[in-house]
Structures are given as structure tokens and as C-alpha cells.
Scaffold this motif. Sequence first.
Motif, PDB file in Angstrom:
ATOM      1  N   VAL A   1       8.599   4.012  -6.300  1.00  0.00           N
ATOM      2  CA  VAL A   1       7.301   3.331  -6.232  1.00  0.00           C
ATOM      3  C   VAL A   1       6.310   4.186  -5.444  1.00  0.00           C
ATOM      4  CG1 VAL A   1       6.074   1.282  -5.383  1.00  0.00           C
ATOM      5  CG2 VAL A   1       8.270   1.035  -6.568  1.00  0.00           C
ATOM      6  N   ARG A   2       6.775   4.823  -4.369  1.00  0.00           N
ATOM      7  CA  ARG A   2       5.901   5.715  -3.606  1.00  0.00           C
ATOM      8  C   ARG A   2       5.428   6.872  -4.488  1.00  0.00           C
ATOM      9  NH1 ARG A   2       5.235  10.267  -1.851  1.00  0.00           N
ATOM     10  NH2 ARG A   2       7.272  10.988  -2.534  1.00  0.00           N
ATOM     11  N   MET A   3       6.318   7.406  -5.306  1.00  0.00           N
ATOM     12  CA  MET A   3       5.953   8.485  -6.222  1.00  0.00           C
ATOM     13  C   MET A   3       4.916   8.001  -7.242  1.00  0.00           C
ATOM     14  SD  MET A   3       9.772  10.091  -6.760  1.00  0.00           S
ATOM     15  CE  MET A   3       9.335  11.187  -8.111  1.00  0.00           C
ATOM     16  N   MET A   4       5.057   6.765  -7.690  1.00  0.00           N
ATOM     17  CA  MET A   4       4.079   6.201  -8.625  1.00  0.00           C
ATOM     18  C   MET A   4       2.691   6.156  -7.995  1.00  0.00           C
ATOM     19  SD  MET A   4       6.159   3.016 -10.256  1.00  0.00           S
ATOM     20  CE  MET A   4       7.748   3.242 -11.048  1.00  0.00           C
TER      21      MET A   4
ATOM     22  N   ASP B   1       6.922  -3.791   0.446  1.00  0.00           N
ATOM     23  CA  ASP B   1       7.165  -2.355   0.271  1.00  0.00           C
ATOM     24  C   ASP B   1       6.218  -1.751  -0.758  1.00  0.00           C
ATOM     25  OD1 ASP B   1       9.103  -1.915   2.214  1.00  0.00           O
ATOM     26  OD2 ASP B   1      10.744  -2.513   0.879  1.00  0.00           O
ATOM     27  N   PHE B   2       5.832  -2.529  -1.746  1.00  0.00           N
ATOM     28  CA  PHE B   2       4.827  -2.095  -2.723  1.00  0.00           C
ATOM     29  C   PHE B   2       3.523  -1.748  -1.994  1.00  0.00           C
ATOM     30  CE2 PHE B   2       1.119  -3.811  -5.058  1.00  0.00           C
ATOM     31  CZ  PHE B   2       1.089  -2.964  -6.145  1.00  0.00           C
TER      32      PHE B   2
ATOM     33  N   ILE C   1       1.836  -0.234 -11.680  1.00  0.00           N
ATOM     34  CA  ILE C   1       2.765   0.021 -10.569  1.00  0.00           C
ATOM     35  C   ILE C   1       3.312  -1.300 -10.032  1.00  0.00           C
ATOM     36  CG2 ILE C   1       3.031   0.973  -8.244  1.00  0.00           C
ATOM     37  CD1 ILE C   1       0.793   2.986  -9.022  1.00  0.00           C
ATOM     38  N   ARG C   2       2.448  -2.284  -9.893  1.00  0.00           N
ATOM     39  CA  ARG C   2       2.891  -3.600  -9.408  1.00  0.00           C
ATOM     40  C   ARG C   2       3.962  -4.175 -10.336  1.00  0.00           C
ATOM     41  NH1 ARG C   2       0.265  -7.372  -6.137  1.00  0.00           N
ATOM     42  NH2 ARG C   2      -1.603  -6.099  -6.326  1.00  0.00           N
ATOM     43  N   ARG C   3       3.709  -4.107 -11.620  1.00  0.00           N
ATOM     44  CA  ARG C   3       4.666  -4.651 -12.598  1.00  0.00           C
ATOM     45  C   ARG C   3       5.989  -3.892 -12.548  1.00  0.00           C
ATOM     46  NH1 ARG C   3       7.173  -8.357 -14.312  1.00  0.00           N
ATOM     47  NH2 ARG C   3       7.761  -8.396 -16.481  1.00  0.00           N
ATOM     48  N   LEU C   4       5.926  -2.573 -12.496  1.00  0.00           N
ATOM     49  CA  LEU C   4       7.159  -1.780 -12.435  1.00  0.00           C
ATOM     50  C   LEU C   4       7.908  -2.032 -11.135  1.00  0.00           C
ATOM     51  CD1 LEU C   4       5.923   1.565 -14.022  1.00  0.00           C
ATOM     52  CD2 LEU C   4       7.505  -0.094 -15.029  1.00  0.00           C
ATOM     53  N   ALA C   5       7.192  -2.167 -10.028  1.00  0.00           N
ATOM     54  CA  ALA C   5       7.841  -2.468  -8.743  1.00  0.00           C
ATOM     55  C   ALA C   5       8.562  -3.809  -8.818  1.00  0.00           C
ATOM     56  CB  ALA C   5       6.819  -2.466  -7.611  1.00  0.00           C
TER      57      ALA C   5
ATOM     58  N   VAL D   1       0.757   6.425   0.950  1.00  0.00           N
ATOM     59  CA  VAL D   1       0.216   7.466   0.085  1.00  0.00           C
ATOM     60  C   VAL D   1      -1.277   7.670   0.339  1.00  0.00           C
ATOM     61  CG1 VAL D   1      -0.294   8.036  -2.335  1.00  0.00           C
ATOM     62  CG2 VAL D   1       1.986   7.249  -1.699  1.00  0.00           C
ATOM     63  N   GLN D   2      -1.974   6.592   0.608  1.00  0.00           N
ATOM     64  CA  GLN D   2      -3.401   6.684   0.870  1.00  0.00           C
ATOM     65  C   GLN D   2      -3.686   7.151   2.292  1.00  0.00           C
ATOM     66  OE1 GLN D   2      -4.713   2.712  -0.108  1.00  0.00           O
ATOM     67  NE2 GLN D   2      -4.985   3.223  -2.259  1.00  0.00           N
ATOM     68  N   GLY D   3      -2.640   7.324   3.098  1.00  0.00           N
ATOM     69  CA  GLY D   3      -2.807   7.823   4.462  1.00  0.00           C
ATOM     70  C   GLY D   3      -3.303   6.783   5.443  1.00  0.00           C
ATOM     71  N   LYS D   4      -3.115   5.518   5.105  1.00  0.00           N
ATOM     72  CA  LYS D   4      -3.599   4.441   5.975  1.00  0.00           C
ATOM     73  C   LYS D   4      -2.495   3.801   6.795  1.00  0.00           C
ATOM     74  CE  LYS D   4      -7.358   3.391   2.837  1.00  0.00           C
ATOM     75  NZ  LYS D   4      -7.933   2.420   1.938  1.00  0.00           N
ATOM     76  N   ALA D   5      -1.264   4.272   6.633  1.00  0.00           N
ATOM     77  CA  ALA D   5      -0.137   3.733   7.398  1.00  0.00           C
ATOM     78  C   ALA D   5       0.869   4.847   7.616  1.00  0.00           C
ATOM     79  CB  ALA D   5       0.511   2.571   6.640  1.00  0.00           C
ATOM     80  N   GLU D   6       1.791   4.584   8.491  1.00  0.00           N
ATOM     81  CA  GLU D   6       2.840   5.579   8.753  1.00  0.00           C
ATOM     82  C   GLU D   6       4.001   5.356   7.846  1.00  0.00           C
ATOM     83  OE1 GLU D   6       3.946   5.953  12.787  1.00  0.00           O
ATOM     84  OE2 GLU D   6       1.910   6.220  13.437  1.00  0.00           O
TER      85      GLU D   6
END
Length: 151
Positions: free
Chosen positions: A104-107, A138-139, A125-129, A146-151
Amino acid sequence: MLDTIQRFFQQALAEPERSENPAPTLERATAALLCEVMRADYHTDDSQIEALRDLLMTHFKLSSEAVEELMELAREEVETSVDHYQFVSLIKQHYDYDQRRELVRMMWALANADANHNALEEHRIRRLAELLHVSHSDFIRTKLQVQGKAE
């Protein structure tokens, strides 16, 4: 008899190529789901293709020639498949939760590669997750990472 027929179709869908090593099939399933994200907005950008190439090379530790072949096979499978079941079921069968969360992170990384994030990609992505049984928290967490807004 119905059980036998059902078992046959489950095996045929889950393991299209009978082999001792399920890795190539898992690699194609993973690449196919990533291609689905890339196609979600009906526009494939060169930056997304490059990001897909990099993700597959890094994740599977493949040569550039092997990645090109994998990408082509994945594109063909996505275009000829009716739904995501064959890919999702194989991944759920062989990947643990952390591996599915990483997918999901890769998506998200692929969706953000073209700097033109849109609702169609997020929906896909939501549907696949959900199909991969990755929690909503986790989604969201992988999206923010990925957006750099969290660790």
C-alpha cells in the motif's frame, strides 16, 4: 463434486503457473496491482513509469531487464484480467500484514510520483487496501508517510 470444481478454479486463479517458486507469480501480482494504481486516473505519466520501475527494482532486487519484462507482463495481465481477485488473493495468501502494508505504501509512492494526485488514484488505493485487509489507519499512515507528513 462442487467442492472439486471450486478447488480447481481457486488453484487455477491463485497459481496460474505451477512452479516450485511462487516468487515470479507474486512479483507479477504485485506489479499488476501497482499498474492498476497507475492506470486509475486514465493517464500514465513518464514519471509514474519511472517510479514503478524504481519501486520494482528496489522491492524485488531485480535487474533493469527483468523489471522491464515484469512491467510488460503486469500490463498485459491487468489489461486482460476481469477483476483484481487473482492478484489480491495470491498476495493475501503469501504476504503477511507488514508486506501488504508495504505494498500500500508503494501504491501511494506511485500515485504521488506524477505530482498530480487525484481522487481516482486515492479511491483505487483505498479499494485495494480494503481487499488486501490493510486497516484504514495504516492506509492513512502510509499516505502521510509518502507525502512526508508523518514518520
